[in-house]
Scaffold this motif. Sequence first.
Motif, PDB file in Angstrom:
ATOM      1  N   LEU A  40       0.937  -1.077   0.158  1.00 23.72           N
ATOM      2  CA  LEU A  40       0.114  -0.068  -0.070  1.00 23.72           C
ATOM      3  C   LEU A  40       0.801   1.437  -0.012  1.00 23.72           C
ATOM      4  N   PRO A  41       1.850   1.559   0.845  1.00 27.92           N
ATOM      5  CA  PRO A  41       2.707   2.542   0.958  1.00 27.92           C
ATOM      6  C   PRO A  41       3.083   2.916  -0.631  1.00 27.92           C
ATOM      7  N   PHE A  42       3.683   1.743  -1.316  1.00 32.05           N
ATOM      8  CA  PHE A  42       4.358   1.803  -2.555  1.00 32.05           C
ATOM      9  C   PHE A  42       3.103   2.561  -3.327  1.00 32.05           C
ATOM     10  N   PHE A  43       1.962   1.769  -3.485  1.00 32.14           N
ATOM     11  CA  PHE A  43       1.079   2.487  -4.424  1.00 32.14           C
ATOM     12  C   PHE A  43       0.457   3.977  -4.243  1.00 32.14           C
ATOM     13  N   VAL A  44       0.478   4.391  -2.904  1.00 29.80           N
ATOM     14  CA  VAL A  44       0.491   5.647  -2.430  1.00 29.80           C
ATOM     15  C   VAL A  44       1.254   6.586  -3.138  1.00 29.80           C
ATOM     16  N   LEU A  45       2.636   6.353  -2.734  1.00 27.67           N
ATOM     17  CA  LEU A  45       3.718   6.786  -3.063  1.00 27.67           C
ATOM     18  C   LEU A  45       3.525   7.299  -4.996  1.00 27.67           C
ATOM     19  N   ALA A  46       3.419   5.655  -5.622  1.00 30.51           N
ATOM     20  CA  ALA A  46       3.491   5.576  -7.124  1.00 30.51           C
ATOM     21  C   ALA A  46       2.353   6.631  -7.709  1.00 30.51           C
ATOM     22  N   THR A  47       0.903   6.717  -6.927  1.00 28.23           N
ATOM     23  CA  THR A  47      -0.170   7.669  -7.223  1.00 28.23           C
ATOM     24  C   THR A  47       0.366   8.848  -7.299  1.00 28.23           C
ATOM     25  N   PHE A  48       0.675   9.667  -5.917  1.00 29.62           N
ATOM     26  CA  PHE A  48       0.974  10.877  -6.146  1.00 29.62           C
ATOM     27  C   PHE A  48       2.374  11.429  -6.445  1.00 29.62           C
ATOM     28  N   ALA A  49       3.394  10.397  -6.806  1.00 28.08           N
ATOM     29  CA  ALA A  49       4.627  10.993  -7.235  1.00 28.08           C
ATOM     30  C   ALA A  49       4.820  10.464  -8.644  1.00 28.08           C
ATOM     31  N   GLY A  50       3.914   9.515  -9.336  1.00 27.05           N
ATOM     32  CA  GLY A  50       4.092   9.082 -10.742  1.00 27.05           C
ATOM     33  C   GLY A  50       3.022   9.225 -11.648  1.00 27.05           C
ATOM     34  N   PHE A  51       1.907   8.730 -11.097  1.00 28.74           N
ATOM     35  CA  PHE A  51       0.629   8.801 -11.942  1.00 28.74           C
ATOM     36  C   PHE A  51       0.074  10.070 -11.938  1.00 28.74           C
ATOM     37  N   VAL A  52      -0.224  10.848 -10.834  1.00 26.81           N
ATOM     38  CA  VAL A  52      -0.808  12.278 -10.976  1.00 26.81           C
ATOM     39  C   VAL A  52       0.300  13.155 -11.841  1.00 26.81           C
ATOM     40  N   PRO A  53       1.425  13.116 -11.579  1.00 29.46           N
ATOM     41  CA  PRO A  53       2.650  14.007 -12.489  1.00 29.46           C
ATOM     42  C   PRO A  53       2.250  13.665 -13.805  1.00 29.46           C
ATOM     43  N   LEU A  54       2.133  12.359 -14.085  1.00 36.47           N
ATOM     44  CA  LEU A  54       2.234  12.140 -15.504  1.00 36.47           C
ATOM     45  C   LEU A  54       0.724  12.514 -16.024  1.00 36.47           C
ATOM     46  N   ILE A  55      -0.363  12.585 -15.468  1.00 37.93           N
ATOM     47  CA  ILE A  55      -1.706  13.070 -15.862  1.00 37.93           C
ATOM     48  C   ILE A  55      -1.620  14.594 -15.995  1.00 37.93           C
ATOM     49  N   VAL A  56      -0.859  15.308 -15.371  1.00 37.32           N
ATOM     50  CA  VAL A  56      -0.768  16.507 -15.211  1.00 37.32           C
ATOM     51  C   VAL A  56       0.088  17.154 -16.351  1.00 37.32           C
TER      52      VAL A  56
END
Length: 306
Positions: A40-56
């Motif tokens: 879970l910590p990895f997925f949370v980190l990946a979401t806010f540090a990876g997926f969200v920046p890519l979408i932006v």
Amino acid sequence: MSRQFPSRDQLRQSIGRTRSMAFPTTERDRERRRIIIMCLPFFVLATFAGFVPLIVMARMSLSAENLENAGWSLAAWETLLTEPVYREIAWNTLWFATVATVVSVALGVVISHVLEKYSLPLENVLVAAVSFPIALPGIVVAFMVIVLLGRQGLVTNAVAVFTGSSAIDLATATTVFGLFLGYVYSLVPRATMVLRGTYAEVDTRAEEAARSLGATPLETFYHVTLPEIRPGIVAAFILTFRSALAIFGTVLILQALAVVTLRIDYEIGVGFNTQIAGAIGLVYALFLIAFTFVGLRFVSKGTVEI
């Protein structure tokens, strides 16, 4: 074509699996829950540090307005695909990072081999010295290159004294060589750390058998050691190449104009073209993801052909 909805039995099975994860009754369910909790910590980190920046970044590249995400436009992508300067920058980025990676991994193999196969005095000091550059930001590495190879650099002036040449003519800090040296200095420790772990798993009995049969040290390395460390070399190449593409501080300070590399900060700082910066960032991220997944196929010992 009609859309198929999950049947009642499938829904019951899904609900049952979810319930078993939340309230496990068997050891297998408990193990699954532990894995999910640890991930879970990895997925949370990946979401806010990876997926969200890519979408932006994707939204930024399609924006019709500069400095804000408003409207829709493909102008940035058209510029990226049609302007020759961006193809040149992309090519420079790839070949320069590739050459720096190959040299760094080769040096990493040599250093790892020496550290693992020979008993050296002050070995811990040597290991610390080799790994030290990992902690240095790219900007600090760039200033170290200037201190050594700049017009007032220690090496530059020492060579000037012995040769009688001008220190200005000998300065190479802001040339391709200086930039290359800064890259290699930052990348060699990364390759070495990966390869040292690989060397620790080498079967020394096979090497001893080859030597006892009359093989030279070079033949033993090529026929016995190299096939065993090849997965580590591939892994080191992946990590080092990705790091080479992410070095911005060194490029920013040394400014080797002969090798203009892919720099998002240039698009943001000169002209404030956030659309093109977003498009470059998205291409950069997708390329790294694709390169990593392709490269990992060759890391396993079972998939590396000898």
